[in-house]
Motif scaffolding. Structure first.
Motif, PDB file in Angstrom:
ATOM      1  N   SER A 143       0.854  -1.189   0.000  1.00 43.27           N
ATOM      2  CA  SER A 143       0.000   0.000   0.000  1.00 43.27           C
ATOM      3  C   SER A 143       0.888   1.237   0.000  1.00 43.27           C
ATOM      4  O   SER A 143       1.991   1.219   0.534  1.00 43.27           O
ATOM      5  CB  SER A 143      -0.900   0.004   1.231  1.00 43.27           C
ATOM      6  OG  SER A 143      -1.717  -1.144   1.238  1.00 43.27           O
ATOM      7  N   ILE A 199       0.717   5.831  -0.082  1.00 41.60           N
ATOM      8  CA  ILE A 199      -0.016   7.095  -0.072  1.00 41.60           C
ATOM      9  C   ILE A 199       0.223   7.773  -1.418  1.00 41.60           C
ATOM     10  O   ILE A 199       1.369   7.946  -1.838  1.00 41.60           O
ATOM     11  CB  ILE A 199       0.467   8.018   1.072  1.00 41.60           C
ATOM     12  CG1 ILE A 199       0.354   7.311   2.425  1.00 41.60           C
ATOM     13  CG2 ILE A 199      -0.283   9.346   1.051  1.00 41.60           C
ATOM     14  CD1 ILE A 199      -1.049   6.955   2.832  1.00 41.60           C
ATOM     15  N   VAL A 200      -0.851   8.138  -2.110  1.00 45.95           N
ATOM     16  CA  VAL A 200      -0.708   8.778  -3.416  1.00 45.95           C
ATOM     17  C   VAL A 200      -1.032  10.275  -3.375  1.00 45.95           C
ATOM     18  O   VAL A 200      -0.758  10.990  -4.328  1.00 45.95           O
ATOM     19  CB  VAL A 200      -1.564   8.072  -4.501  1.00 45.95           C
ATOM     20  CG1 VAL A 200      -1.050   6.673  -4.740  1.00 45.95           C
ATOM     21  CG2 VAL A 200      -3.029   8.047  -4.135  1.00 45.95           C
ATOM     22  N   SER A 201      -1.612  10.743  -2.289  1.00 41.27           N
ATOM     23  CA  SER A 201      -1.912  12.175  -2.158  1.00 41.27           C
ATOM     24  C   SER A 201      -0.606  12.958  -2.030  1.00 41.27           C
ATOM     25  O   SER A 201       0.322  12.511  -1.361  1.00 41.27           O
ATOM     26  CB  SER A 201      -2.756  12.440  -0.914  1.00 41.27           C
ATOM     27  OG  SER A 201      -3.967  11.753  -0.976  1.00 41.27           O
ATOM     28  N   ASN A 217      -6.995  15.407   3.779  1.00 40.23           N
ATOM     29  CA  ASN A 217      -7.441  14.332   2.905  1.00 40.23           C
ATOM     30  C   ASN A 217      -6.246  13.462   2.548  1.00 40.23           C
ATOM     31  O   ASN A 217      -5.156  13.964   2.280  1.00 40.23           O
ATOM     32  CB  ASN A 217      -8.069  14.895   1.630  1.00 40.23           C
ATOM     33  CG  ASN A 217      -9.362  15.630   1.925  1.00 40.23           C
ATOM     34  OD1 ASN A 217     -10.213  15.101   2.627  1.00 40.23           O
ATOM     35  ND2 ASN A 217      -9.482  16.841   1.421  1.00 40.23           N
ATOM     36  N   CYS A 218      -6.478  12.165   2.542  1.00 41.46           N
ATOM     37  CA  CYS A 218      -5.402  11.232   2.252  1.00 41.46           C
ATOM     38  C   CYS A 218      -5.932  10.151   1.320  1.00 41.46           C
ATOM     39  O   CYS A 218      -6.899   9.462   1.648  1.00 41.46           O
ATOM     40  CB  CYS A 218      -4.891  10.608   3.549  1.00 41.46           C
ATOM     41  SG  CYS A 218      -3.558   9.439   3.286  1.00 41.46           S
ATOM     42  N   GLU A 219      -5.299  10.011   0.159  1.00 46.30           N
ATOM     43  CA  GLU A 219      -5.688   8.979  -0.786  1.00 46.30           C
ATOM     44  C   GLU A 219      -4.595   7.910  -0.801  1.00 46.30           C
ATOM     45  O   GLU A 219      -3.409   8.225  -0.907  1.00 46.30           O
ATOM     46  CB  GLU A 219      -5.858   9.560  -2.183  1.00 46.30           C
ATOM     47  CG  GLU A 219      -6.346   8.568  -3.200  1.00 46.30           C
ATOM     48  CD  GLU A 219      -6.508   9.188  -4.582  1.00 46.30           C
ATOM     49  OE1 GLU A 219      -6.614   8.413  -5.537  1.00 46.30           O
ATOM     50  OE2 GLU A 219      -6.519  10.418  -4.706  1.00 46.30           O
ATOM     51  N   ALA A 220      -5.023   6.655  -0.689  1.00 45.73           N
ATOM     52  CA  ALA A 220      -4.076   5.543  -0.660  1.00 45.73           C
ATOM     53  C   ALA A 220      -4.378   4.565  -1.782  1.00 45.73           C
ATOM     54  O   ALA A 220      -5.529   4.400  -2.188  1.00 45.73           O
ATOM     55  CB  ALA A 220      -4.144   4.833   0.682  1.00 45.73           C
ATOM     56  N   ASP A 221      -3.324   3.921  -2.285  1.00 43.80           N
ATOM     57  CA  ASP A 221      -3.439   2.863  -3.283  1.00 43.80           C
ATOM     58  C   ASP A 221      -3.197   1.551  -2.549  1.00 43.80           C
ATOM     59  O   ASP A 221      -2.110   1.335  -2.002  1.00 43.80           O
ATOM     60  CB  ASP A 221      -2.400   3.076  -4.386  1.00 43.80           C
ATOM     61  CG  ASP A 221      -2.449   2.000  -5.438  1.00 43.80           C
ATOM     62  OD1 ASP A 221      -3.534   1.441  -5.686  1.00 43.80           O
ATOM     63  OD2 ASP A 221      -1.391   1.698  -6.025  1.00 43.80           O
TER      64      ASP A 221
END
Length: 116
Positions: A82, A84-86, A102-106
């Motif tokens: 996994s 973090i993409v943000s 805001n935090c976007e994860a792959d």
């Protein structure tokens, strides 16, 4: 399941036979070509250094001699880590105000538990 980047050892527990059996490893039915990232140990185990998703598959350890043969099947799934993409965010906090990060994860789908 294993995470990408792991060192993986697949044990071939077929160790007895007379005459001593010849051990061959297969992935998805194809003979494995040993290289710097895939090797076998003296105990006939298969070692994968720095496992990646392309190492996923169905492994077979086959032992054979003039008396017969036996196989051991080992499924292996290598999941991507996994991340973090943000992009980084910088906020100046003012006392009394709300700040939302805001935090976007792959995340590899195979690592996520889905409710039944």
């Amino acid at each position: 399941d294993q995470l990408a980047g792991s060192v993986i050892t697949l044990a071939c527990t077929i160790l007895q036979g007379y005459p001593a059996p010849h051990i061959v490893w297969y992935k998805d039915g194809q003979n494995i070509t040993m290289d710097t990232s895939t090797t076998t140990g003296q105990d006939h185990s298969l070692h994968i250094a720095d496992a990646q998703q392309h190492h996923s598959g169905d492994y077979t350890c086959r032992a054979h001699n003039r008396e017969g043969s036996d196989s051991l099947h080992i499924p292996l799934r290598v999941r991507r880590k996994s991340r973090i993409v943000s992009p980084p965010a910088y906020y100046k906090f003012v006392e009394g105000q709300e700040v939302i990060f805001n935090c976007e994860a792959d995340v590899d789908e195979g690592l996520v538990d889905t409710p039944e």
